[in-house]
Design a protein around this motif. Structure first.
Motif, PDB file in Angstrom:
ATOM      1  N   LEU A   1     -24.672   6.719  -4.602  1.00 37.93           N
ATOM      2  CA  LEU A   1     -23.948   5.715  -3.836  1.00 37.93           C
ATOM      3  C   LEU A   1     -22.543   6.201  -3.527  1.00 37.93           C
ATOM      4  CD1 LEU A   1     -23.632   2.878  -2.613  1.00 37.93           C
ATOM      5  CD2 LEU A   1     -23.014   2.070  -4.900  1.00 37.93           C
ATOM      6  N   PRO A   2     -22.311   6.694  -2.310  1.00 29.18           N
ATOM      7  CA  PRO A   2     -20.941   7.054  -1.940  1.00 29.18           C
ATOM      8  C   PRO A   2     -20.090   5.787  -1.834  1.00 29.18           C
ATOM      9  CG  PRO A   2     -22.540   7.888  -0.339  1.00 29.18           C
ATOM     10  CD  PRO A   2     -23.270   6.981  -1.261  1.00 29.18           C
ATOM     11  N   ILE A   3     -18.863   5.873  -2.297  1.00 31.62           N
ATOM     12  CA  ILE A   3     -17.914   4.767  -2.200  1.00 31.62           C
ATOM     13  C   ILE A   3     -16.716   5.258  -1.405  1.00 31.62           C
ATOM     14  CG2 ILE A   3     -16.396   3.211  -3.482  1.00 31.62           C
ATOM     15  CD1 ILE A   3     -18.454   3.342  -5.774  1.00 31.62           C
ATOM     16  N   VAL A   4     -16.427   4.556  -0.310  1.00 29.55           N
ATOM     17  CA  VAL A   4     -15.320   4.927   0.560  1.00 29.55           C
ATOM     18  C   VAL A   4     -14.228   3.882   0.361  1.00 29.55           C
ATOM     19  CG1 VAL A   4     -14.635   5.494   2.915  1.00 29.55           C
ATOM     20  CG2 VAL A   4     -17.022   5.797   2.205  1.00 29.55           C
ATOM     21  N   MET A   5     -13.048   4.332  -0.088  1.00 30.54           N
ATOM     22  CA  MET A   5     -11.977   3.399  -0.432  1.00 30.54           C
ATOM     23  C   MET A   5     -10.801   3.512   0.533  1.00 30.54           C
ATOM     24  SD  MET A   5      -9.637   3.342  -3.805  1.00 30.54           S
ATOM     25  CE  MET A   5     -10.044   1.914  -4.760  1.00 30.54           C
ATOM     26  N   TYR A   6     -10.305   2.348   0.920  1.00 30.47           N
ATOM     27  CA  TYR A   6      -9.142   2.249   1.790  1.00 30.47           C
ATOM     28  C   TYR A   6      -8.125   1.297   1.162  1.00 30.47           C
ATOM     29  CZ  TYR A   6     -12.468   3.965   5.316  1.00 30.47           C
ATOM     30  OH  TYR A   6     -13.398   4.691   6.014  1.00 30.47           O
ATOM     31  N   HIS A   7      -6.902   1.306   1.740  1.00 34.06           N
ATOM     32  CA  HIS A   7      -5.864   0.389   1.280  1.00 34.06           C
ATOM     33  C   HIS A   7      -5.265  -0.435   2.418  1.00 34.06           C
ATOM     34  CE1 HIS A   7      -5.965   2.851  -2.359  1.00 34.06           C
ATOM     35  NE2 HIS A   7      -5.457   1.795  -2.943  1.00 34.06           N
ATOM     36  N   HIS A   8      -4.784   0.241   3.453  1.00 40.13           N
ATOM     37  CA  HIS A   8      -3.993  -0.438   4.475  1.00 40.13           C
ATOM     38  C   HIS A   8      -4.328   0.159   5.836  1.00 40.13           C
ATOM     39  CE1 HIS A   8      -0.813  -3.079   5.587  1.00 40.13           C
ATOM     40  NE2 HIS A   8       0.242  -2.397   5.193  1.00 40.13           N
ATOM     41  N   VAL A   9      -4.271  -0.675   6.876  1.00 39.16           N
ATOM     42  CA  VAL A   9      -4.561  -0.235   8.238  1.00 39.16           C
ATOM     43  C   VAL A   9      -3.438  -0.742   9.143  1.00 39.16           C
ATOM     44  CG1 VAL A   9      -6.198  -0.385  10.155  1.00 39.16           C
ATOM     45  CG2 VAL A   9      -7.045  -0.316   7.801  1.00 39.16           C
ATOM     46  N   LEU A  10      -2.799   0.177   9.838  1.00 40.36           N
ATOM     47  CA  LEU A  10      -1.714  -0.180  10.758  1.00 40.36           C
ATOM     48  C   LEU A  10      -1.827   0.624  12.044  1.00 40.36           C
ATOM     49  CD1 LEU A  10       1.337  -0.253   8.301  1.00 40.36           C
ATOM     50  CD2 LEU A  10       0.166  -2.225   9.321  1.00 40.36           C
ATOM     51  N   LYS A  11      -1.275   0.101  13.125  1.00 39.95           N
ATOM     52  CA  LYS A  11      -1.289   0.804  14.407  1.00 39.95           C
ATOM     53  C   LYS A  11      -0.128   1.777  14.558  1.00 39.95           C
ATOM     54  CE  LYS A  11      -3.871  -2.495  17.170  1.00 39.95           C
ATOM     55  NZ  LYS A  11      -3.859  -3.357  18.355  1.00 39.95           N
ATOM     56  N   GLU A  12       0.976   1.541  13.857  1.00 38.20           N
ATOM     57  CA  GLU A  12       2.178   2.361  14.015  1.00 38.20           C
ATOM     58  C   GLU A  12       1.974   3.767  13.448  1.00 38.20           C
ATOM     59  OE1 GLU A  12       5.890   0.080  12.873  1.00 38.20           O
ATOM     60  OE2 GLU A  12       4.275  -1.182  12.072  1.00 38.20           O
ATOM     61  N   GLN A  13       2.010   4.761  14.304  1.00 45.23           N
ATOM     62  CA  GLN A  13       1.805   6.153  13.881  1.00 45.23           C
ATOM     63  C   GLN A  13       2.773   6.562  12.777  1.00 45.23           C
ATOM     64  OE1 GLN A  13      -0.554   8.495  14.785  1.00 45.23           O
ATOM     65  NE2 GLN A  13      -1.569   6.754  15.717  1.00 45.23           N
ATOM     66  N   ALA A  14       4.013   6.122  12.849  1.00 43.20           N
ATOM     67  CA  ALA A  14       5.026   6.508  11.864  1.00 43.20           C
ATOM     68  C   ALA A  14       4.713   5.973  10.465  1.00 43.20           C
ATOM     69  CB  ALA A  14       6.409   6.016  12.303  1.00 43.20           C
ATOM     70  N   ARG A  15       3.876   4.967  10.356  1.00 43.98           N
ATOM     71  CA  ARG A  15       3.539   4.354   9.058  1.00 43.98           C
ATOM     72  C   ARG A  15       2.260   4.922   8.436  1.00 43.98           C
ATOM     73  NH1 ARG A  15       7.498   1.187   7.102  1.00 43.98           N
ATOM     74  NH2 ARG A  15       8.633   0.199   8.772  1.00 43.98           N
ATOM     75  N   LEU A  16       1.552   5.788   9.149  1.00 50.10           N
ATOM     76  CA  LEU A  16       0.283   6.315   8.639  1.00 50.10           C
ATOM     77  C   LEU A  16       0.547   7.376   7.584  1.00 50.10           C
ATOM     78  CD1 LEU A  16      -1.714   6.569  11.980  1.00 50.10           C
ATOM     79  CD2 LEU A  16      -1.440   4.613  10.440  1.00 50.10           C
ATOM     80  N   ASN A  17      -0.268   7.340   6.525  1.00 46.13           N
ATOM     81  CA  ASN A  17      -0.157   8.301   5.423  1.00 46.13           C
ATOM     82  C   ASN A  17      -1.496   8.328   4.696  1.00 46.13           C
ATOM     83  OD1 ASN A  17      -0.172   6.141   3.395  1.00 46.13           O
ATOM     84  ND2 ASN A  17       1.925   5.706   4.072  1.00 46.13           N
TER      85      ASN A  17
END
Length: 176
Positions: free
Chosen positions: A43-59
């Motif tokens: 069972l692969p588990i794919v984890m995320y935290h936050h989603v934003l449109k602003e390119q400068a905020r992506l990490n």
């Protein structure tokens, strides 16, 4: 031994969801006369935290809605079917079948960006996800009218709406 595995699995599952990206091996009951099968499932588990449109905020903890949509398209194209923790527990405890290629999509922390960006994409793909919230933040943002996609968390009304859709399983990240 089987009883011990059944008691440990929910704890191991919670840890796996918390760590993300690992394969979980479940326990499958096999009768003495049955042909040998591999024990459990991958069972692969794919984890995320936050989603934003602003390119400068992506990490590494924040991705764009387009990247999330691309990930969902990949899972669909590759034949994966998202499941939630309740599905996995039903498999382990009751022998309920799982899809041929299960995957678990998880989000930690309860950011409101899940409701704004992720939930519509889940509906578009008819995909399930596990959303682990911080209860205190849901209390806080339900009580005030201070909402900014960069930092606000989902309200109890948003959580109820997503839960009622049947696509989002609300889990407890922590209370405080």
């Amino acid at each position: 031994m089987k009883a011990i595995n059944r008691a440990i699995l929910p704890l191991a599952l919670a840890l796996a969801v918390a760590l993300g990206g690992i394969a979980v091996q479940g326990v499958r009951a096999v009768s003495a006369n049955a042909p040998a099968e591999p024990d459990g499932i991958e069972l692969p588990i794919v984890m995320y935290h936050h989603v934003l449109k602003e390119q400068a905020r992506l990490n590494k903890y924040t991705i764009s809605p387009d990247e999330f949509r691309s990930d969902m398209e990949y899972l669909k194209t590759e034949g994966y079917t998202p499941i939630v923790i309740a599905d996995l527990l039903a498999y382990v405890e009751e022998g309920a079948p799982l899809p041929e290629r299960p995957v678990m999509i998880t989000f930690d922390d309860g950011y409101e960006s899940f409701h704004e960006y992720v939930f519509p994409i889940l509906k578009e793909y008819d995909f399930k996800a596990v959303y682990s919230i911080v209860g205190r933040y849901a209390d806080q943002y339900s009580a005030v009218d201070d909402h900014h996609i960069r930092y606000s968390h989902s309200t109890w009304n948003e959580l109820r709406e997503m839960r009622d859709s049947g696509l989002v399983e609300i889990q407890n990240h922590s209370y405080n």
